[in-house]
Design a protein around this motif. Structure first.
Motif, mmCIF file in Angstrom:
data_model
loop_
_atom_site.group_PDB
_atom_site.id
_atom_site.type_symbol
_atom_site.label_atom_id
_atom_site.label_comp_id
_atom_site.label_asym_id
_atom_site.label_seq_id
_atom_site.Cartn_x
_atom_site.Cartn_y
_atom_site.Cartn_z
ATOM 1 N N PHE A 13 12.027 6.795 5.636
ATOM 2 C CA PHE A 13 12.956 5.670 5.530
ATOM 3 C C PHE A 13 14.020 5.906 4.456
ATOM 4 O O PHE A 13 13.714 6.334 3.343
ATOM 5 C CB PHE A 13 12.187 4.385 5.220
ATOM 6 C CG PHE A 13 11.232 4.003 6.316
ATOM 7 C CD1 PHE A 13 11.653 3.235 7.389
ATOM 8 C CD2 PHE A 13 9.916 4.452 6.288
ATOM 9 C CE1 PHE A 13 10.782 2.912 8.415
ATOM 10 C CE2 PHE A 13 9.038 4.131 7.315
ATOM 11 C CZ PHE A 13 9.476 3.363 8.384
ATOM 12 N N THR A 14 15.252 5.602 4.822
ATOM 13 C CA THR A 14 16.359 5.700 3.874
ATOM 14 C C THR A 14 16.409 4.486 2.964
ATOM 15 O O THR A 14 16.819 4.589 1.800
ATOM 16 C CB THR A 14 17.696 5.831 4.627
ATOM 17 O OG1 THR A 14 17.628 6.946 5.517
ATOM 18 C CG2 THR A 14 18.864 6.025 3.668
ATOM 19 N N LEU A 15 16.008 3.339 3.472
ATOM 20 C CA LEU A 15 16.060 2.101 2.700
ATOM 21 C C LEU A 15 14.756 1.332 2.869
ATOM 22 O O LEU A 15 14.276 1.162 3.993
ATOM 23 C CB LEU A 15 17.229 1.227 3.174
ATOM 24 C CG LEU A 15 17.279 -0.202 2.618
ATOM 25 C CD1 LEU A 15 17.545 -0.181 1.119
ATOM 26 C CD2 LEU A 15 18.327 -1.029 3.339
ATOM 27 N N ASP A 24 17.019 10.930 -0.054
ATOM 28 C CA ASP A 24 18.241 10.187 -0.391
ATOM 29 C C ASP A 24 18.021 8.676 -0.313
ATOM 30 O O ASP A 24 18.971 7.907 -0.218
ATOM 31 C CB ASP A 24 19.396 10.591 0.524
ATOM 32 C CG ASP A 24 19.123 10.290 1.994
ATOM 33 O OD1 ASP A 24 17.976 9.922 2.335
ATOM 34 O OD2 ASP A 24 20.056 10.409 2.816
ATOM 35 N N GLY A 25 16.747 8.251 -0.369
ATOM 36 C CA GLY A 25 16.398 6.856 -0.125
ATOM 37 C C GLY A 25 16.413 5.986 -1.363
ATOM 38 O O GLY A 25 16.389 6.466 -2.504
ATOM 39 N N THR A 26 16.411 4.656 -1.105
ATOM 40 C CA THR A 26 16.500 3.657 -2.167
ATOM 41 C C THR A 26 15.524 2.528 -1.888
ATOM 42 O O THR A 26 15.405 2.062 -0.754
ATOM 43 C CB THR A 26 17.922 3.077 -2.259
ATOM 44 O OG1 THR A 26 18.865 4.143 -2.369
ATOM 45 C CG2 THR A 26 18.058 2.154 -3.472
ATOM 46 N N LEU A 27 14.851 2.069 -2.954
ATOM 47 C CA LEU A 27 13.973 0.905 -2.898
ATOM 48 C C LEU A 27 14.647 -0.273 -3.581
ATOM 49 O O LEU A 27 15.159 -0.143 -4.700
ATOM 50 C CB LEU A 27 12.648 1.196 -3.608
ATOM 51 C CG LEU A 27 11.752 -0.020 -3.887
ATOM 52 C CD1 LEU A 27 11.115 -0.526 -2.595
ATOM 53 C CD2 LEU A 27 10.671 0.309 -4.924
ATOM 54 N N TYR A 46 15.589 1.244 -7.288
ATOM 55 C CA TYR A 46 15.150 2.589 -7.669
ATOM 56 C C TYR A 46 15.460 3.568 -6.542
ATOM 57 O O TYR A 46 15.367 3.216 -5.361
ATOM 58 C CB TYR A 46 13.648 2.609 -7.944
ATOM 59 C CG TYR A 46 13.284 2.102 -9.319
ATOM 60 C CD1 TYR A 46 12.962 2.991 -10.347
ATOM 61 C CD2 TYR A 46 13.276 0.742 -9.598
ATOM 62 C CE1 TYR A 46 12.633 2.530 -11.624
ATOM 63 C CE2 TYR A 46 12.954 0.276 -10.868
ATOM 64 C CZ TYR A 46 12.637 1.167 -11.874
ATOM 65 O OH TYR A 46 12.328 0.705 -13.132
ATOM 66 N N VAL A 47 15.804 4.792 -6.912
ATOM 67 C CA VAL A 47 16.104 5.834 -5.929
ATOM 68 C C VAL A 47 15.026 6.912 -5.980
ATOM 69 O O VAL A 47 14.389 7.122 -7.011
ATOM 70 C CB VAL A 47 17.497 6.450 -6.173
ATOM 71 C CG1 VAL A 47 18.572 5.380 -5.999
ATOM 72 C CG2 VAL A 47 17.605 7.092 -7.551
ATOM 73 N N LYS A 72 1.141 -0.755 -2.841
ATOM 74 C CA LYS A 72 2.235 -0.797 -1.871
ATOM 75 C C LYS A 72 3.491 -0.124 -2.418
ATOM 76 O O LYS A 72 4.253 0.514 -1.679
ATOM 77 C CB LYS A 72 2.565 -2.239 -1.495
ATOM 78 C CG LYS A 72 1.586 -2.873 -0.516
ATOM 79 C CD LYS A 72 0.504 -3.626 -1.191
ATOM 80 C CE LYS A 72 -0.292 -4.494 -0.230
ATOM 81 N NZ LYS A 72 -1.453 -5.120 -0.871
ATOM 82 N N LEU A 73 3.731 -0.266 -3.727
ATOM 83 C CA LEU A 73 4.895 0.379 -4.330
ATOM 84 C C LEU A 73 4.720 1.895 -4.383
ATOM 85 O O LEU A 73 5.689 2.649 -4.243
ATOM 86 C CB LEU A 73 5.133 -0.189 -5.728
ATOM 87 C CG LEU A 73 5.464 -1.679 -5.778
ATOM 88 C CD1 LEU A 73 5.666 -2.131 -7.220
ATOM 89 C CD2 LEU A 73 6.686 -2.013 -4.935
#
Length: 304
Positions: free
Chosen positions: A31-33, A106-109, A162-163, A95-96
């Motif tokens: 997942f990217t996002l 390249d994803g972001t939370l 966060y990335v 879960k985090l």
């Protein structure tokens, strides 16, 4: 590992599942996002009842509207969930950790909380992701509801960003909706017409209690808020995940913006709200050890 109902070349999914059971079935870096809006640990049961207004031609309704017209209030489904945890972080931390694993390089939370737990979350995410991967704390300011008289009224939520990789994350500010200048006379006409980029403080009204966007689900977040997140931190065709999906705002926004999505929730009321809201934009599945529900488990994947 249990076989997943998700496939990278499949269609959008709404999954009725315990996210603690479902997330380990997903592959690394898918997942990217990831947008996560978990229960805020308010210590109370969250309730919201659907209502609609119907015109009363006899003039003896329980509400008066525009030009004195009379309306009856029709009550619909009551949605609720328990938002009280004796050990909140043993509930959320695993879960985090899974969110970190599931993010692409390249994803972001985006983790959406409020003043009750956000400071502890910052310390925990620094440990999971690394302090160098902290990108922003976004303040979502709004103005609605009761006003405290013995303290400053709390009128904002916190969104920690966060990335996965601080040198490779995707962020496109050209895709973000712009805001009007507070002092338009101090900028050029061209800048005034274009508008300014948002800062890390976002003013956005809550979902209107009488608006079309309203689903009746407790704590529903406005599409405009989530649209800014999806636009900035994902591209068309990317996969987005929300494993505390609630009313399905992430799915609704992702579908409109050409992103793929997976929404997960174990609350059957949430699944029914998303069924009404998302309709044919997603396949509905059940996964894990939850009791059987009236979901179409045999429907094929379809590319939305």
């Amino acid at each position: 590992m249990t076989e997943s109902v998700w496939a990278p070349d499949g269609g959008n999914l709404v999954v009725h599942a315990d996210n603690a059971e479902f997330l380990p079935t997903l592959p690394d870096g898918a997942f990217t996002l990831i947008y996560v809006d978990p229960p805020f640990n308010t210590g109370r049961v969250q309730r919201r009842q659907e209502t609609r207004m119907v015109r009363n031609a006899d003039g003896d309704g329980d509400r008066v509207g525009f030009k004195g017209r009379s309306y009856d209030t029709i009550k619909g489904a009551l949605h609720s969930y328990d938002d009280a945890f004796s050990d909140y972080w043993s509930f959320l931390e695993p879960k985090l950790v899974e969110a970190w694993r599931l993010l692409a390089d390249d994803g972001t939370l985006y983790l959406h909380l409020d003043y009750r737990e956000v400071h502890y979350a910052k310390v925990m995410l620094d440990s999971i992701f690394g302090r160098e991967c902290f990108l922003n704390e976004i303040i979502w300011a709004y103005d609605y509801g009761a006003r405290a008289k013995n303290r400053w009224p709390t009128k904002h939520d916190n969104i920690l960003v966060y990335v996965k990789n601080p040198t490779k994350y995707h962020f496109d500010n050209a895709e973000v909706d712009r805001e009007p200048y507070m002092a338009p006379g101090l900028v050029t006409p061209a800048k005034r017409e274009l508008g300014k980029l948002p800062t890390d403080v976002w003013w956005h009204t809550i979902v209107s209690p009488t608006g079309r966007e309203k689903t009746g689900y407790p704590t529903q977040k406005p599409e405009g808020l989530v649209r800014r997140i999806v636009s900035a931190s994902s591209r068309e065709g990317d996969w987005c995940l929300d494993f505390f999906a609630g009313s399905g705002t992430l799915g609704a926004v992702a579908a409109k913006l050409g992103r793929n999505f997976v929404c997960v929730d174990q609350n059957e009321q949430a699944i029914e709200v998303m069924r009404k809201r998302l309709g044919t934009k997603a396949d509905f599945r059940r996964s894990g050890s939850l009791p059987d529900a009236s979901l179409d488990q045999a429907a094929p994947f379809t590319k939305a």
